[in-house]
Enzyme design. Structure first.
Site, mmCIF file in Angstrom:
data_model
loop_
_atom_site.group_PDB
_atom_site.id
_atom_site.type_symbol
_atom_site.label_atom_id
_atom_site.label_comp_id
_atom_site.label_asym_id
_atom_site.label_seq_id
_atom_site.Cartn_x
_atom_site.Cartn_y
_atom_site.Cartn_z
ATOM 1 N N CYS A 76 0.825 -1.214 0.000
ATOM 2 C CA CYS A 76 0.000 0.000 0.000
ATOM 3 C C CYS A 76 0.860 1.265 0.000
ATOM 4 O O CYS A 76 1.958 1.293 0.556
ATOM 5 C CB CYS A 76 -0.913 0.008 1.214
ATOM 6 S SG CYS A 76 -2.151 -1.292 1.221
ATOM 7 N N GLU B 124 0.353 3.943 1.686
ATOM 8 C CA GLU B 124 0.547 4.446 3.040
ATOM 9 C C GLU B 124 1.762 3.799 3.694
ATOM 10 O O GLU B 124 2.530 4.464 4.390
ATOM 11 C CB GLU B 124 -0.702 4.192 3.898
ATOM 12 C CG GLU B 124 -1.937 4.927 3.417
ATOM 13 C CD GLU B 124 -2.821 4.082 2.501
ATOM 14 O OE1 GLU B 124 -4.039 4.292 2.519
ATOM 15 O OE2 GLU B 124 -2.289 3.218 1.749
ATOM 16 N N CYS C 275 -6.949 1.188 4.144
ATOM 17 C CA CYS C 275 -7.430 -0.157 4.424
ATOM 18 C C CYS C 275 -7.126 -0.532 5.876
ATOM 19 O O CYS C 275 -6.381 0.164 6.573
ATOM 20 C CB CYS C 275 -6.803 -1.164 3.458
ATOM 21 S SG CYS C 275 -5.055 -1.526 3.783
ATOM 22 N N CYS D 288 -3.396 -0.914 6.766
ATOM 23 C CA CYS D 288 -2.707 0.375 6.903
ATOM 24 C C CYS D 288 -3.096 1.064 8.204
ATOM 25 O O CYS D 288 -2.256 1.698 8.848
ATOM 26 C CB CYS D 288 -3.010 1.267 5.708
ATOM 27 S SG CYS D 288 -2.146 0.734 4.222
#
Length: 142
Positions: free
Chosen positions: A63, A65, A100, A103
């Site tokens: 991800c 992030e 998500c 994260c």
């Protein structure tokens, strides 16, 4: 309150951070490789951006992030103020999106009081990440 979340005031700096997440994915969008961008602001005010890494085997995708957090940590940062992600949709539109669950867990491992900027009814919303993660995982045997 919005859905049990206490909204915080969205500042011009938060709007700038959201735009940075949009800008990075608009610049680096590549179908099947990069569709999410993230921007992270440290407590010192420094801004970092990154995109997610898609993979043929979805389980190894990373991800945006997580990448932006790693980027900031690699530069010596240890205190984080706010984060925002943006998704490049199939129709070409780019909008701020919610992180998500993985994260949310990761970010709160590094900064429990980090702010997150989301989109709610077409407007930016800021709240504490922990508002999105009630009863956070505390580890095996703890």
């Amino acid at each position: 309150m919005i859905g049990g979340i206490t909204p915080l005031t969205v500042t011009p700096a938060d709007e700038e951070l959201a735009q940075a997440s949009i800008d990075i994915i608009e610049i680096l969008f590549k179908p099947n490789f990069h569709a999410v961008g993230a921007a992270l602001r440290t407590k010192s005010g420094k801004l970092y951006t990154a995109v997610h890494l898609e993979a043929g085997i979805g389980r190894i995708a990373v991800c945006a992030e997580a990448i932006v957090l790693g980027k900031a940590i690699s530069e010596g940062e240890t205190e984080f103020d706010a984060i925002v992600a943006a998704l490049h949709q199939d129709d070409g539109k780019v909008n701020v999106c919610s992180p998500c669950g993985m994260c949310r867990e990761l970010l709160t491992d590094y900064q429990k009081d980090i702010d997150v900027i989301l989109l709610e009814n077409g407007k930016l919303l800021k709240c504490k990440m922990m508002d999105l993660l009630p009863l956070k995982y505390s580890g095996v045997g703890t």
